[in-house]
Design a protein around this motif. Structure first.
Motif, PDB file in Angstrom:
ATOM      1  N   PRO A 280     -40.446 -43.471 -55.423  1.00  0.00           N
ATOM      2  CA  PRO A 280     -39.121 -43.267 -55.698  1.00  0.00           C
ATOM      3  C   PRO A 280     -39.069 -43.133 -57.279  1.00  0.00           C
ATOM      4  O   PRO A 280     -37.978 -42.746 -57.999  1.00  0.00           O
ATOM      5  CB  PRO A 280     -38.353 -44.599 -55.196  1.00  0.00           C
ATOM      6  N   GLU A 281     -39.776 -44.214 -58.053  1.00  0.00           N
ATOM      7  CA  GLU A 281     -39.619 -44.306 -59.565  1.00  0.00           C
ATOM      8  C   GLU A 281     -39.666 -42.891 -60.175  1.00  0.00           C
ATOM      9  O   GLU A 281     -39.058 -42.388 -61.226  1.00  0.00           O
ATOM     10  CB  GLU A 281     -40.546 -45.191 -60.202  1.00  0.00           C
ATOM     11  N   ALA A 282     -40.725 -41.929 -59.709  1.00  0.00           N
ATOM     12  CA  ALA A 282     -40.898 -40.585 -60.313  1.00  0.00           C
ATOM     13  C   ALA A 282     -39.664 -39.880 -59.844  1.00  0.00           C
ATOM     14  O   ALA A 282     -39.200 -39.125 -60.935  1.00  0.00           O
ATOM     15  CB  ALA A 282     -42.080 -40.076 -59.687  1.00  0.00           C
ATOM     16  N   ASP A 283     -39.026 -39.879 -58.799  1.00  0.00           N
ATOM     17  CA  ASP A 283     -37.879 -39.373 -58.553  1.00  0.00           C
ATOM     18  C   ASP A 283     -36.832 -39.475 -59.344  1.00  0.00           C
ATOM     19  O   ASP A 283     -35.963 -38.767 -59.827  1.00  0.00           O
ATOM     20  CB  ASP A 283     -37.354 -39.391 -56.974  1.00  0.00           C
ATOM     21  N   LEU A 284     -36.791 -40.881 -59.591  1.00  0.00           N
ATOM     22  CA  LEU A 284     -35.469 -41.281 -60.452  1.00  0.00           C
ATOM     23  C   LEU A 284     -35.758 -40.978 -61.936  1.00  0.00           C
ATOM     24  O   LEU A 284     -34.662 -40.086 -62.387  1.00  0.00           O
ATOM     25  CB  LEU A 284     -35.447 -43.054 -60.374  1.00  0.00           C
ATOM     26  N   LEU A 285     -36.903 -40.953 -62.518  1.00  0.00           N
ATOM     27  CA  LEU A 285     -37.171 -40.548 -63.810  1.00  0.00           C
ATOM     28  C   LEU A 285     -37.061 -39.139 -64.007  1.00  0.00           C
ATOM     29  O   LEU A 285     -36.296 -38.492 -65.024  1.00  0.00           O
ATOM     30  CB  LEU A 285     -38.391 -40.743 -64.441  1.00  0.00           C
ATOM     31  N   ARG A 286     -37.247 -38.332 -62.796  1.00  0.00           N
ATOM     32  CA  ARG A 286     -37.088 -36.916 -62.989  1.00  0.00           C
ATOM     33  C   ARG A 286     -35.658 -36.597 -62.905  1.00  0.00           C
ATOM     34  O   ARG A 286     -35.372 -35.440 -63.756  1.00  0.00           O
ATOM     35  CB  ARG A 286     -37.743 -36.033 -61.844  1.00  0.00           C
ATOM     36  N   ALA A 287     -34.819 -37.197 -62.259  1.00  0.00           N
ATOM     37  CA  ALA A 287     -33.509 -36.804 -61.904  1.00  0.00           C
ATOM     38  C   ALA A 287     -32.762 -37.128 -63.368  1.00  0.00           C
ATOM     39  O   ALA A 287     -31.874 -36.600 -63.807  1.00  0.00           O
ATOM     40  CB  ALA A 287     -32.983 -37.630 -60.623  1.00  0.00           C
ATOM     41  N   LEU A 288     -33.082 -38.259 -64.024  1.00  0.00           N
ATOM     42  CA  LEU A 288     -32.358 -38.622 -65.156  1.00  0.00           C
ATOM     43  C   LEU A 288     -32.941 -37.812 -66.395  1.00  0.00           C
ATOM     44  O   LEU A 288     -31.930 -37.601 -67.325  1.00  0.00           O
ATOM     45  CB  LEU A 288     -33.018 -40.109 -65.384  1.00  0.00           C
ATOM     46  N   ALA A 289     -33.867 -37.176 -66.135  1.00  0.00           N
ATOM     47  CA  ALA A 289     -34.463 -36.379 -67.250  1.00  0.00           C
ATOM     48  C   ALA A 289     -33.678 -35.119 -67.103  1.00  0.00           C
ATOM     49  O   ALA A 289     -33.840 -34.201 -68.541  1.00  0.00           O
ATOM     50  CB  ALA A 289     -35.951 -36.362 -67.397  1.00  0.00           C
ATOM     51  N   GLY A 290     -33.612 -34.399 -66.061  1.00  0.00           N
ATOM     52  CA  GLY A 290     -32.669 -33.265 -65.961  1.00  0.00           C
ATOM     53  C   GLY A 290     -31.441 -32.939 -66.731  1.00  0.00           C
ATOM     54  O   GLY A 290     -30.675 -33.736 -66.594  1.00  0.00           O
ATOM     55  N   GLU A 291     -31.021 -31.856 -67.043  1.00  0.00           N
ATOM     56  CA  GLU A 291     -29.628 -31.381 -67.597  1.00  0.00           C
ATOM     57  C   GLU A 291     -28.775 -31.113 -66.204  1.00  0.00           C
ATOM     58  O   GLU A 291     -27.579 -31.343 -66.408  1.00  0.00           O
ATOM     59  CB  GLU A 291     -29.897 -30.250 -68.341  1.00  0.00           C
ATOM     60  N   THR A 292     -29.529 -30.869 -65.134  1.00  0.00           N
ATOM     61  CA  THR A 292     -28.521 -30.829 -64.077  1.00  0.00           C
ATOM     62  C   THR A 292     -28.450 -31.745 -62.847  1.00  0.00           C
ATOM     63  O   THR A 292     -28.330 -31.415 -61.786  1.00  0.00           O
ATOM     64  CB  THR A 292     -28.720 -29.302 -63.542  1.00  0.00           C
ATOM     65  N   SER A 293     -28.889 -33.007 -63.393  1.00  0.00           N
ATOM     66  CA  SER A 293     -28.946 -34.119 -62.416  1.00  0.00           C
ATOM     67  C   SER A 293     -28.889 -35.615 -62.986  1.00  0.00           C
ATOM     68  O   SER A 293     -28.948 -35.655 -64.142  1.00  0.00           O
ATOM     69  CB  SER A 293     -30.352 -33.907 -61.554  1.00  0.00           C
TER      70      SER A 293
END
Ligand code: COA
Length: 136
Positions: free
Chosen positions: A30-43
Motif C-alpha cells: 500500500p505504501e507504493a500506492d500511496l506515494l504514487r497517488a501523492l506524486a500524481g498531478e491528478t490524484s
C-alpha cells in the motif's frame, strides 16, 4: 477533526489503517500506492485527522474522464459517526473542483456489505462489468 492531503510521512499510519480496514493485499504494497497517488498531478489521498491521529482516508483521482476513489477507510473506533460520508463528500468536492462530473468506484465482491453504505450516499449500480489484467 480536519481533512487534509496526506504526505509521504503519513505512509505508516495510512498503511496501518488500511490493514485494519481489510483493504490491503500481500501482493500489493500500500505504501507504493500511496506515494504514487501523492506524486500524481491528478490524484491525492485525503486524510481525516482527529487531533494528530489519522482516523480516515480516501484516495481520489481522475483519469482525464472519470473520477475514481480507492482506500476509503475509517478507523473502527470512529465508524458510525458520519466520517465515511464526510470523506466521500470531500473526494466528490476534490473532483468537482477539477471539472470531473462523474465518480466511479469498485467494491470487492467479498466486501459487498459496504454497498449499503454507498447506497446511502446516492451511488447507483452502474450495470457494468470490470475486467483487469496484470501488466507485470
Ligand atoms: C465503509 C466505511 C468507510 C463507512 O464509514 P463510517 O464512518 O462508519 O460511515 P458513516 O458513519 O459516514 O455512514 C454513512 C451512512 O451509511 C450508513 N452505513 C455505514 N456503514 C454501513 C454499512 N456497512 N452498511 C450499511 N449502511 C452503512 C450509516 O448508517 C450512515 O447512514 P445515514 O445515511 O442514515 O447517516 C467504514 O465502515 C470502513 O472503513 N469500512 C472498512 C473499509 C471498507 O470496506 N472501505 C470501502 C471499500 S470499497
Amino acid at each position: 477533526m480536519r481533512i487534509s492531503n496526506l504526505t509521504p510521512e503519513d505512509s505508516e499510519g495510512a498503511s496501518a489503517l488500511w490493514d485494519q480496514a481489510g483493504l490491503t493485499r500481500p501482493w500489493n504494497p500500500p505504501e507504493a500506492d500511496l506515494l504514487r497517488a501523492l506524486a500524481g498531478e491528478t490524484s491525492t489521498v485525503l486524510g481525516l485527522f482527529d487531533g494528530g491521529t489519522l482516523v480516515g482516508t480516501v484516495m481520489v483521482g481522475h483519469d482525464g474522464h472519470r473520477g475514481w476513489v480507492y482506500y476509503l477507510a475509517v478507523a473502527e473506533s470512529h465508524r458510525g459517526t458520519g466520517l465515511g460520508r464526510r470523506l466521500m463528500l470531500a473526494a466528490e468536492d476534490w473532483l468537482r473542483e477539477r471539472g470531473v462530473v462523474k465518480l466511479q468506484l469498485m467494491v470487492r465482491s467479498a466486501n459487498a456489505g459496504v454497498l449499503d453504505f454507498y447506497d446511502r450516499l446516492g451511488y447507483e449500480d452502474a450495470d457494468v462489468q470490470v475486467r483487469a489484467k496484470w501488466l507485470r
